[in-house]
Write an enzyme that holds these catalytic residues in place. Structure first.
Site, PDB file in Angstrom:
ATOM      1  N   HIS A 217      -4.439  54.452  45.035  1.00  0.00           N
ATOM      2  CA  HIS A 217      -3.594  55.145  43.667  1.00  0.00           C
ATOM      3  C   HIS A 217      -2.659  56.136  44.121  1.00  0.00           C
ATOM      4  O   HIS A 217      -1.507  55.674  43.689  1.00  0.00           O
ATOM      5  CB  HIS A 217      -4.999  55.792  43.119  1.00  0.00           C
ATOM      6  N   GLU A 256     -14.499  58.326  42.638  1.00  0.00           N
ATOM      7  CA  GLU A 256     -13.258  58.124  41.987  1.00  0.00           C
ATOM      8  C   GLU A 256     -11.822  59.055  42.525  1.00  0.00           C
ATOM      9  O   GLU A 256     -11.460  59.734  41.667  1.00  0.00           O
ATOM     10  CB  GLU A 256     -13.412  58.441  40.362  1.00  0.00           C
ATOM     11  N   HIS A 258      -8.313  60.493  43.315  1.00  0.00           N
ATOM     12  CA  HIS A 258      -7.091  60.182  42.744  1.00  0.00           C
ATOM     13  C   HIS A 258      -6.114  60.843  43.358  1.00  0.00           C
ATOM     14  O   HIS A 258      -5.488  60.584  44.361  1.00  0.00           O
ATOM     15  CB  HIS A 258      -7.236  60.641  41.016  1.00  0.00           C
ATOM     16  N   GLU A 273     -12.304  62.484  40.642  1.00  0.00           N
ATOM     17  CA  GLU A 273     -12.393  62.626  39.010  1.00  0.00           C
ATOM     18  C   GLU A 273     -14.069  62.686  38.652  1.00  0.00           C
ATOM     19  O   GLU A 273     -14.094  63.248  37.520  1.00  0.00           O
ATOM     20  CB  GLU A 273     -11.817  61.353  38.578  1.00  0.00           C
TER      21      GLU A 273
END
EC number: 4.2.99.-
Length: 282
Positions: A217, A256, A258, A273
């Site tokens: 990401h 998660e 990011h 996240e």
């Protein structure tokens, strides 16, 4: 070697950037807030607006932090003392990526309107290029131009401050480029979340691609060599050297990961996240 630091932070930590005050500034996308986290883990939270969806944040040339508000079409500014300001954009533009440029201004992408825009430190907004294809993250390149990913256009854009635009298609179809960063080896690195790859462009040379499973990401330059990458789909971080050697670091399931940033001491930070920011040992 310093120890890892894990700081709990409600509100959906999404992106982060080092500020001129030595702290890390974090967007909280779910709660519509900005957080300040010190290297010792002290936290201060500043409400923006519940619907703002703060996305990417960057240090500006004026000593303040600037961030995109994808949920209500605004650019936000916060001083190191917590004073907030906002600059309204066209409805439905959905600003996302933002970075300081070489011209004492900020440059940002507008995903829905397909634009790359410039905002001066006094809030004057100029649409510099309409590229379409959902431009996503943006960075200042080593060549004095702004480089950005075009997620749905499957391309990398290069925009000079005078408006000269160059678009380079990626060799892999449907690669879905997202994150992008410039490194000290005069190259631009980017993630291909749809193709599980990491890309590298040595400026005017051919695009290089490296297999990197796990839905990469964000990407940030390591001050020593290579880059750090968040592997959102695998709950991992990857450390990739300049010659392509990959080391992965497992995170707890459901993290998660990011946004990534480098702190004043050279340590990598990641926004999880699920509700944390993590400072890696250096």
């Amino acid at each position: 070697m310093s120890k890892a630091l894990k700081v709990g932070l409600d509100g959906g930590p999404y992106a982060l950037a080092a500020g001129p005050d030595g702290a890390m500034w974090v967007t909280l996308a779910h709660s519509g807030e900005i957080a300040r986290v010190t290297e010792t883990g002290e936290v201060a939270v500043y409400p923006v607006a519940p619907q703002a969806r703060p996305s990417i944040i960057a240090a500006g040339p004026d000593g303040a932090m600037w961030f995109t508000r994808a949920g209500d079409d605004r650019i936000g500014r916060i001083t190191v003392d917590g004073e907030l300001a906002e600059f309204e954009l066209a409805e439905g533009s959905a600003p996302f990526g933002i970075a300081a440029g070489p011209d004492d201004a900020l440059w940002f992408t507008a995903m829905t309107s397909g634009e790359v825009c410039r905002i001066s430190t006094d809030g004057e907004v100029t649409s510099v290029a309409v590229v379409g294809g959902m431009p996503s993250m943006i960075t200042a390149g080593p060549d004095g131009a702004m480089w950005f990913t075009i997620n749905q256009g499957n391309a990398i854009g290069r925009l000079e401050t005078d408006g000269t635009l160059t678009v380079r298609e990626l060799p892999t179809p449907a690669a879905g480029p997202v994150g992008i960063t410039a490194t000290h080896d005069d190259a631009v690195w980017f993630t291909e979340i749809g193709a599980d790859q990491l890309g590298r462009i040595p400026l005017d040379e051919a695009i290089q691609e490296l297999e990197l499973p796990g839905k990469p990401h964000a990407v940030v330059a390591d001050p020593d060599d290579g880059v750090w990458v968040s592997l959102w789909g695998a709950d991992q971080l990857a450390r990739v050297s300049g010659d392509g050697e990959v080391v992965t670091i497992d995170l707890p399931s459901g993290s998660e990961p990011h946004g990534l940033a480098i702190g004043p001491d050279g340590a990598a930070w990641v926004a999880l996240e699920c509700g944390f920011v993590l400072r890696m040992p250096n």
